[in-house]
Design an enzyme around this catalytic site. Sequence first.
Site, mmCIF file in Angstrom:
data_model
loop_
_atom_site.group_PDB
_atom_site.id
_atom_site.type_symbol
_atom_site.label_atom_id
_atom_site.label_comp_id
_atom_site.label_asym_id
_atom_site.label_seq_id
_atom_site.Cartn_x
_atom_site.Cartn_y
_atom_site.Cartn_z
ATOM 1 N N PRO A 101 40.804 57.255 53.187
ATOM 2 C CA PRO A 101 39.530 56.538 53.085
ATOM 3 C C PRO A 101 39.747 55.028 52.989
ATOM 4 O O PRO A 101 40.694 54.570 52.345
ATOM 5 C CB PRO A 101 38.889 57.092 51.814
ATOM 6 C CG PRO A 101 39.882 57.998 51.178
ATOM 7 C CD PRO A 101 41.032 58.199 52.103
ATOM 8 N N SER A 108 44.936 52.253 52.649
ATOM 9 C CA SER A 108 44.586 52.486 54.054
ATOM 10 C C SER A 108 45.002 51.317 54.960
ATOM 11 O O SER A 108 45.580 51.524 56.030
ATOM 12 C CB SER A 108 43.086 52.777 54.130
ATOM 13 O OG SER A 108 42.471 52.083 55.138
ATOM 14 N N ALA A 110 47.372 49.028 54.561
ATOM 15 C CA ALA A 110 48.833 48.952 54.715
ATOM 16 C C ALA A 110 49.330 50.073 55.625
ATOM 17 O O ALA A 110 50.201 49.863 56.474
ATOM 18 C CB ALA A 110 49.515 49.033 53.346
ATOM 19 N N ALA A 111 48.769 51.278 55.464
ATOM 20 C CA ALA A 111 49.242 52.414 56.262
ATOM 21 C C ALA A 111 48.899 52.214 57.743
ATOM 22 O O ALA A 111 49.724 52.517 58.615
ATOM 23 C CB ALA A 111 48.629 53.708 55.740
ATOM 24 N N ASP A 152 51.771 47.586 48.194
ATOM 25 C CA ASP A 152 51.194 48.579 49.115
ATOM 26 C C ASP A 152 52.056 48.726 50.369
ATOM 27 O O ASP A 152 52.424 49.836 50.756
ATOM 28 C CB ASP A 152 49.762 48.185 49.518
ATOM 29 C CG ASP A 152 48.757 48.432 48.402
ATOM 30 O OD1 ASP A 152 49.182 48.624 47.250
ATOM 31 O OD2 ASP A 152 47.543 48.424 48.682
HETATM 32 C C1 MEV Z 1 46.226 47.268 45.270
HETATM 33 O O1 MEV Z 1 46.669 48.529 45.740
HETATM 34 C C2 MEV Z 1 47.032 46.845 44.099
HETATM 35 C C3 MEV Z 1 46.655 45.505 43.489
HETATM 36 O O2 MEV Z 1 47.551 45.293 42.403
HETATM 37 C C4 MEV Z 1 46.745 44.378 44.474
HETATM 38 C C5 MEV Z 1 48.167 44.046 44.891
HETATM 39 O O3 MEV Z 1 49.128 44.431 44.223
HETATM 40 O O4 MEV Z 1 48.320 43.355 45.901
HETATM 41 C C6 MEV Z 1 45.251 45.540 42.918
#
Ligand code: MEV
Length: 314
Positions: A101, A108, A110-111, A152
């Site tokens: 989602p 999502s 990054a993937a 990510d």
């Molecule tokens: C996002 O998956 C994680 C956060 O810590 C942002 C980041 O690390 O870039 C909220």
Amino acid sequence: MPAFSASAPGKIILFGEHAVVYSRPAIAVPVQQVQARAIVIPDPLAPRGRVWIQAPDINLDCAAGELSEESPLRKLIQILQAHFQIDHLPACILRVSSTIPVAAGLGSGAAISVACLRALSAFLGAPLAVEHVSALAYEIEKIYHGTPSGIDNTVVAYDRPVYFVHGQPIEFLSVRQPFTLVIGDTGRRSSTSGPVGALRQAWLANSPPYEALFDRACEIARSARSDLEAGTLSRLGSLMDENHALLVQMGVSSPELDRLVAAARAAGASGAKLSGGGWGGNMIALVEPELAEQVSTALLESGATHTLITQVRP
Ligand code: MEV
């Protein structure tokens, strides 16, 4: 003519989101049940250099050149061309699909970047090494929100549990004992840039209380790491609960997330917290395997739009 395809998993953050943007450690693991996929089909009869994007999930069916300058897919192609020092890609169709989602804290963006970078570089005859995939995906992450920590793209590209500190060499985490998580989706979409930006403003206005929260999140991530590596999971749930309380104080939770976290605990989860950027998206609950269905049902009854039961394995 051969097609080139690649996929990449979703991810969840077990501990340390947001604090990780401020150079504290965080722990993330890949989630295989959801995947992004990219397929590149050579299109030699198309005009020179035309990349046609088909992404039905987001209603895209157009040439990359027609996308706005800020579009992550357009940027991805530019970043890839710069990496290979070429001024255009051979004409092709890039098909992108994903069961992850969007704007839900499951990685999502990054993937999709990782899957596209892999498929396009294979199409160019020069498949990128994982460290380059991760580094280029990080450049694209900056478009999603200005100050990504890099966790990510790292966990998704390497497809392994990571103990991540921004700017330090990647440390993989060996999870000694498998454990079960229920992931609950609030159904509320929230792009990472919102809570990350708001927290930055709050931190800029008055940093000491936030620094204290980040420091405590750092201690929690360290404790969780040693427990996961030792295979002693008894306090992992309470560490999650405490991490959630810190995220509430950072201002990145939401009534929906708090409701699902409370419902999971009431249904027998050992601990629960939001996961990812917050303000919506997903939460996670640590459960004994035999309680997973019960917790999942409780989440659905409390407004989760769907749930996923996943095992984190050594
Ligand atoms: C996002 O998956 C994680 C956060 O810590 C942002 C980041 O690390 O870039 C909220």
